[in-house]
Design a protein around this motif. Structure first.
Motif, mmCIF file in Angstrom:
data_model
loop_
_atom_site.group_PDB
_atom_site.id
_atom_site.type_symbol
_atom_site.label_atom_id
_atom_site.label_comp_id
_atom_site.label_asym_id
_atom_site.label_seq_id
_atom_site.Cartn_x
_atom_site.Cartn_y
_atom_site.Cartn_z
ATOM 1 N N MET A 123 0.818 -1.208 0.000
ATOM 2 C CA MET A 123 0.000 0.000 0.000
ATOM 3 C C MET A 123 0.858 1.268 0.000
ATOM 4 O O MET A 123 0.475 2.276 -0.581
ATOM 5 C CB MET A 123 -0.954 0.022 1.192
ATOM 6 N N SER A 124 2.011 1.217 0.631
ATOM 7 C CA SER A 124 2.878 2.406 0.639
ATOM 8 C C SER A 124 3.360 2.729 -0.774
ATOM 9 O O SER A 124 3.355 3.888 -1.193
ATOM 10 C CB SER A 124 4.053 2.217 1.588
ATOM 11 N N GLY A 125 3.777 1.719 -1.524
ATOM 12 C CA GLY A 125 4.215 1.948 -2.899
ATOM 13 C C GLY A 125 3.087 2.381 -3.809
ATOM 14 O O GLY A 125 3.234 3.302 -4.615
ATOM 15 N N LEU A 126 1.934 1.740 -3.672
ATOM 16 C CA LEU A 126 0.811 2.090 -4.529
ATOM 17 C C LEU A 126 0.199 3.434 -4.154
ATOM 18 O O LEU A 126 -0.287 4.164 -5.017
ATOM 19 C CB LEU A 126 -0.233 0.975 -4.494
ATOM 20 N N LEU A 127 0.236 3.789 -2.868
ATOM 21 C CA LEU A 127 -0.237 5.102 -2.448
ATOM 22 C C LEU A 127 0.659 6.199 -3.019
ATOM 23 O O LEU A 127 0.168 7.255 -3.438
ATOM 24 C CB LEU A 127 -0.295 5.191 -0.928
ATOM 25 N N PHE A 128 1.957 5.934 -3.055
ATOM 26 C CA PHE A 128 2.869 6.863 -3.718
ATOM 27 C C PHE A 128 2.429 7.089 -5.155
ATOM 28 O O PHE A 128 2.385 8.220 -5.642
ATOM 29 C CB PHE A 128 4.306 6.324 -3.680
ATOM 30 N N ASN A 129 2.090 6.011 -5.856
ATOM 31 C CA ASN A 129 1.670 6.113 -7.245
ATOM 32 C C ASN A 129 0.376 6.910 -7.382
ATOM 33 O O ASN A 129 0.253 7.744 -8.277
ATOM 34 C CB ASN A 129 1.498 4.721 -7.849
ATOM 35 N N VAL A 130 -0.574 6.668 -6.512
ATOM 36 C CA VAL A 130 -1.860 7.359 -6.582
ATOM 37 C C VAL A 130 -1.679 8.860 -6.386
ATOM 38 O O VAL A 130 -2.339 9.671 -7.033
ATOM 39 C CB VAL A 130 -2.851 6.774 -5.542
ATOM 40 N N ILE A 131 -0.778 9.242 -5.504
ATOM 41 C CA ILE A 131 -0.570 10.668 -5.217
ATOM 42 C C ILE A 131 0.338 11.326 -6.255
ATOM 43 O O ILE A 131 0.019 12.382 -6.805
ATOM 44 C CB ILE A 131 0.012 10.855 -3.797
ATOM 45 N N PHE A 132 1.467 10.697 -6.548
ATOM 46 C CA PHE A 132 2.481 11.365 -7.353
ATOM 47 C C PHE A 132 2.332 11.178 -8.856
ATOM 48 O O PHE A 132 2.852 11.991 -9.617
ATOM 49 C CB PHE A 132 3.882 10.950 -6.898
ATOM 50 N N ASP A 133 1.647 10.152 -9.318
ATOM 51 C CA ASP A 133 1.470 9.990 -10.760
ATOM 52 C C ASP A 133 0.681 11.164 -11.350
ATOM 53 O O ASP A 133 1.132 11.779 -12.316
ATOM 54 C CB ASP A 133 0.814 8.650 -11.086
ATOM 55 N N PRO A 134 -0.478 11.520 -10.796
ATOM 56 C CA PRO A 134 -1.167 12.693 -11.350
ATOM 57 C C PRO A 134 -0.407 14.003 -11.111
ATOM 58 O O PRO A 134 -0.391 14.886 -11.967
ATOM 59 C CB PRO A 134 -2.508 12.729 -10.631
ATOM 60 N N LEU A 135 0.229 14.113 -9.960
ATOM 61 C CA LEU A 135 0.946 15.338 -9.621
ATOM 62 C C LEU A 135 2.129 15.575 -10.565
ATOM 63 O O LEU A 135 2.287 16.644 -11.159
ATOM 64 C CB LEU A 135 1.415 15.283 -8.167
ATOM 65 N N ILE A 136 2.963 14.561 -10.717
ATOM 66 C CA ILE A 136 4.118 14.679 -11.612
ATOM 67 C C ILE A 136 3.647 14.748 -13.060
ATOM 68 O O ILE A 136 4.221 15.465 -13.873
ATOM 69 C CB ILE A 136 5.102 13.513 -11.378
ATOM 70 N N GLY A 137 2.571 14.018 -13.377
ATOM 71 C CA GLY A 137 2.007 14.079 -14.721
ATOM 72 C C GLY A 137 1.541 15.475 -15.087
ATOM 73 O O GLY A 137 1.715 15.940 -16.227
ATOM 74 N N TYR A 138 0.957 16.170 -14.131
ATOM 75 C CA TYR A 138 0.506 17.549 -14.369
ATOM 76 C C TYR A 138 1.685 18.461 -14.707
ATOM 77 O O TYR A 138 1.659 19.183 -15.701
ATOM 78 C CB TYR A 138 -0.238 18.078 -13.130
ATOM 79 N N TYR A 139 2.730 18.385 -13.892
ATOM 80 C CA TYR A 139 3.902 19.222 -14.154
ATOM 81 C C TYR A 139 4.678 18.764 -15.380
ATOM 82 O O TYR A 139 5.294 19.570 -16.068
ATOM 83 C CB TYR A 139 4.806 19.272 -12.919
ATOM 84 N N TYR A 140 4.631 17.484 -15.672
ATOM 85 C CA TYR A 140 5.297 16.954 -16.852
ATOM 86 C C TYR A 140 4.638 17.505 -18.113
ATOM 87 O O TYR A 140 5.305 17.829 -19.093
ATOM 88 C CB TYR A 140 5.251 15.423 -16.838
ATOM 89 N N ASN A 141 3.309 17.607 -18.087
ATOM 90 C CA ASN A 141 2.584 18.118 -19.253
ATOM 91 C C ASN A 141 2.761 19.624 -19.444
ATOM 92 O O ASN A 141 2.596 20.125 -20.545
ATOM 93 C CB ASN A 141 1.094 17.794 -19.153
ATOM 94 N N LEU A 142 3.068 20.334 -18.363
ATOM 95 C CA LEU A 142 3.300 21.780 -18.516
ATOM 96 C C LEU A 142 4.559 22.025 -19.316
ATOM 97 O O LEU A 142 4.731 22.940 -20.030
ATOM 98 C CB LEU A 142 3.427 22.445 -17.149
#
Length: 142
Positions: A123-142
């Motif tokens: 859950m710790s690894g997957l929770l990281f993914n749930v939080i940071f995938d959209p967050l980093i994806g947002y900044y990556y797309n900018l």
């Protein structure tokens, strides 16, 4: 020692192939406005499984290599390949750290304690993914 390293590298390759197959063929693509897409898939579970079995580095590499190749082969996801590599490597490293360093799952004998440690590590690894995938994806797309 040398034989054990070869086994880890071989198993990493097998898990990378499995994550590639799961991401490529067992997913539900969801188109987004602007030509982008996201998907629902279970390939991240291979990254977590690899981290639990092999340790964070090898498990993270298995998921990162497999899903990065999958991104490179799909025209929709090809621009996200660097982000995928980084995030999947982090999932494995975090899961492996929690499982092997914090809980030391290789030495737990009781099934209930082992289940709890594996569950919390996953859950710790997957929770990281749930939080940071959209967050980093947002900044990556900018």
């Amino acid at each position: 020692m040398k034989n054990q390293t070869l086994q880890k590298i071989t198993f990493t390759g097998v898990l990378a192939a499995l994550s590639y197959v799961l991401f490529t063929y067992v997913q539900i693509k969801i188109p987004l406005p602007g030509g982008d897409a996201t998907s629902i898939h279970i390939a991240n579970s291979v990254c977590v499984l690899g981290a639990l079995l092999l340790g964070g580095t090898y498990g993270g590499l298995a998921g990162a290599i497999g899903m990065t190749f999958a991104d490179l082969m799909d025209p929709i996801y090809v621009i996200y390949a660097p982000k995928t590599f980084l995030l999947k490597l982090c999932i494995g490293r975090i899961t492996g750290f929690v499982a092997h360093r914090m809980f030391n799952i290789t030495n737990i004998k009781e099934k209930q304690k082992l289940f709890r440690a594996v569950f919390l590590s996953s859950m710790s690894g997957l929770l990281f993914n749930v939080i940071f995938d959209p967050l980093i994806g947002y900044y990556y797309n900018l």
